[in-house]
Write a protein that holds these residues in place. Structure first.
Motif, PDB file in Angstrom:
ATOM      1  N   PRO A  37      17.585  86.282 -45.133  1.00 44.13           N
ATOM      2  CA  PRO A  37      18.770  85.222 -45.053  1.00 44.13           C
ATOM      3  C   PRO A  37      18.359  83.873 -45.825  1.00 44.13           C
ATOM      4  O   PRO A  37      17.155  83.270 -45.542  1.00 44.13           O
ATOM      5  CB  PRO A  37      18.993  84.938 -43.663  1.00 44.13           C
ATOM      6  N   VAL A  38      19.296  83.421 -46.383  1.00 45.93           N
ATOM      7  CA  VAL A  38      19.240  81.837 -47.003  1.00 45.93           C
ATOM      8  C   VAL A  38      19.295  80.933 -46.112  1.00 45.93           C
ATOM      9  O   VAL A  38      20.387  80.774 -45.317  1.00 45.93           O
ATOM     10  CB  VAL A  38      19.972  81.910 -48.324  1.00 45.93           C
ATOM     11  N   ASP A  39      18.364  80.042 -45.955  1.00 41.71           N
ATOM     12  CA  ASP A  39      18.525  78.781 -44.905  1.00 41.71           C
ATOM     13  C   ASP A  39      18.432  77.417 -46.081  1.00 41.71           C
ATOM     14  O   ASP A  39      17.644  77.286 -46.759  1.00 41.71           O
ATOM     15  CB  ASP A  39      17.287  78.566 -44.162  1.00 41.71           C
ATOM     16  N   ALA A  40      19.736  76.718 -46.507  1.00 37.62           N
ATOM     17  CA  ALA A  40      20.035  75.987 -47.310  1.00 37.62           C
ATOM     18  C   ALA A  40      19.968  74.551 -46.602  1.00 37.62           C
ATOM     19  O   ALA A  40      20.316  73.693 -47.262  1.00 37.62           O
ATOM     20  CB  ALA A  40      21.430  76.212 -48.107  1.00 37.62           C
ATOM     21  N   SER A  41      19.761  74.721 -45.537  1.00 37.68           N
ATOM     22  CA  SER A  41      19.654  73.355 -44.543  1.00 37.68           C
ATOM     23  C   SER A  41      18.442  72.527 -44.891  1.00 37.68           C
ATOM     24  O   SER A  41      17.494  72.994 -45.504  1.00 37.68           O
ATOM     25  CB  SER A  41      19.645  73.552 -43.074  1.00 37.68           C
ATOM     26  N   GLY A  42      18.648  71.261 -44.640  1.00 42.98           N
ATOM     27  CA  GLY A  42      17.458  70.320 -45.263  1.00 42.98           C
ATOM     28  C   GLY A  42      17.672  69.158 -44.652  1.00 42.98           C
ATOM     29  O   GLY A  42      18.780  68.577 -43.988  1.00 42.98           O
ATOM     30  N   GLU A  43      17.036  67.985 -45.153  1.00 41.87           N
ATOM     31  CA  GLU A  43      16.986  66.512 -44.893  1.00 41.87           C
ATOM     32  C   GLU A  43      16.834  65.796 -45.818  1.00 41.87           C
ATOM     33  O   GLU A  43      15.922  66.003 -46.625  1.00 41.87           O
ATOM     34  CB  GLU A  43      16.192  66.309 -43.705  1.00 41.87           C
ATOM     35  N   ILE A  44      17.388  64.793 -46.198  1.00 43.13           N
ATOM     36  CA  ILE A  44      17.134  63.731 -47.500  1.00 43.13           C
ATOM     37  C   ILE A  44      16.103  62.669 -46.746  1.00 43.13           C
ATOM     38  O   ILE A  44      16.238  62.129 -45.779  1.00 43.13           O
ATOM     39  CB  ILE A  44      18.474  63.017 -47.833  1.00 43.13           C
TER      40      ILE A  44
END
Length: 128
Positions: A37-44
């Protein structure tokens, strides 16, 4: 896992690239990459939008589009490309005027370019 000497830079860079993992090499949306599964979440990080969390690439772009740091960086990079050199302290007024015109135009790239192309420093620069 990223090796220790590389970790500090990768912690800053990786979220931007990983946010685009939901797109394959030709830009098609995907939910898996090689069956995972692709996890495209993140934090700037390191911007005027600190700790801004996103779940998708488009969410990340929306946050970045609101960032004064990104706007300023865009103008600086546009200046460097347009003038073929790094900016100096003598260019501060040109950069400030371009940023102001860019903001006043609701971030129209044409206005940013026009601001640089019509500046005295561009029009009156010496040829090689």
């Amino acid at each position: 896992a990223t090796a220790e000497p590389c970790k500090s830079c990768h912690m800053t860079m990786d979220p931007y690239g990983l946010a685009l993992e939901a797109f394959d090499p030709i830009g098609r949306f995907r939910t898996t990459d090689n069956t995972k599964p692709v996890d495209a979440s993140g934090e700037i990080l390191l911007s005027d939008k600190p700790n801004a969390m996103f779940k998708t690439g488009p969410e990340m772009f929306a946050l970045l589009a609101e960032s004064k740091d990104v706007h300023s960086c865009f103008i600086k990079q546009l200046f460097r490309y347009t003038f073929g050199r790094q900016e100096t302290k003598w260019d501060e007024n040109i950069l400030a005027a371009a940023e102001k015109r860019f903001e006043a135009s609701d971030y129209d790239m044409t206005e940013a370019l026009l601001s640089l192309y019509t500046s005295d420093a561009f029009i009156l620069r010496r040829g090689k």
